[in-house]
Design a protein around this motif. Structure first.
Motif, PDB file in Angstrom:
ATOM      1  N   GLN A  45      46.454  36.670  34.793  1.00  0.00           N
ATOM      2  CA  GLN A  45      45.414  37.108  33.860  1.00  0.00           C
ATOM      3  C   GLN A  45      45.626  38.576  33.498  1.00  0.00           C
ATOM      4  N   ARG A  46      45.966  39.385  34.489  1.00  0.00           N
ATOM      5  CA  ARG A  46      46.229  40.805  34.221  1.00  0.00           C
ATOM      6  C   ARG A  46      47.434  40.940  33.274  1.00  0.00           C
TER       7      ARG A  46
ATOM      8  N   ILE B  80      42.117  47.850  31.242  1.00  0.00           N
ATOM      9  CA  ILE B  80      42.449  46.620  31.974  1.00  0.00           C
ATOM     10  C   ILE B  80      42.568  46.955  33.458  1.00  0.00           C
TER      11      ILE B  80
ATOM     12  N   ASP C 154      41.475  46.244  37.581  1.00  0.00           N
ATOM     13  CA  ASP C 154      41.331  45.051  38.410  1.00  0.00           C
ATOM     14  C   ASP C 154      39.934  44.451  38.266  1.00  0.00           C
TER      15      ASP C 154
ATOM     16  N   VAL D 227      39.732  42.520  35.017  1.00  0.00           N
ATOM     17  CA  VAL D 227      40.460  41.252  35.121  1.00  0.00           C
ATOM     18  C   VAL D 227      39.618  40.241  35.890  1.00  0.00           C
TER      19      VAL D 227
END
Length: 179
Positions: A95-96, A142, A144, A147
């Motif tokens: 996803q990151r 973006i 953690d 995400v």
């Protein structure tokens, strides 16, 4: 004693793995064709990095024991929990990479719309610098936590069972242990 949730755990594994597979597919489809002069520009380098990260995630081995449950529901419970944790970490990583790649694609599209097929020149400089700056700002956003929030919001909106999904802190610990 088993708690009767192994079916829910097995379904959760399938859900996470389905998300992971979709993210991997998207990342494998990234195609950018920069010229030799553009090859090392920030956005194109980012796209290559995201593709490489996705491949590395696929190639990393599963660390939990692979012995079969043999009818022991408690052992099955522990194995399913380990698989949920591993799959959740991999999905988080994908996803990151996906979010970063998406920012890179926006940068590439913005750059292409600025240049409109021409070579960059002084008249493009401020617009190209603004595109670069926007990319850097998007990448800074973006985190953690961002995400994890995107994944949790998606899962929650779909009514998925999240009781044993690892927390962000647990995901970060697992990632640190893998390095």
């Amino acid at each position: 004693m088993s708690d009767g949730l192994n079916d829910a755990r097995a379904i959760r594994v399938a859900e996470i793995m389905s998300d992971f597979r979709n993210l991997q597919y998207y990342l494998s489809q990234l195609r950018a064709t920069p010229t030799a002069e553009e090859y090392y520009l920030e956005g194109y380098s980012l796209l290559r990095q995201c593709t490489s990260e996705a491949q590395a995630i696929l190639q990393s081995p599963f660390a939990a024991s692979s012995s079969g449950p043999g009818g022991d529901t408690e052992r099955e419970k522990q194995q399913l929990r380990a698989i949920i944790a591993d799959a959740a970490v991999r999905r988080f990583q994908c996803q990151r990479a996906y979010l970063r790649a998406h920012a890179g694609l926006r940068w590439m599209n913005t750059r292409n719309s600025i240049l409109r097929g021409h070579k960059p020149n002084a008249s493009h400089l401020s617009a190209l610098q603004a595109a670069d700056s926007t990319l850097r700002m998007e990448l800074l956003a973006i985190t953690d936590a961002h995400v994890e929030n995107t994944l949790r919001a998606q899962d929650t909106s779909q009514g998925k069972w999240l009781a044993e999904d690892p927390t962000l802190a647990q995901i970060q610990q697992m990632l640190m242990a893998r390095r």
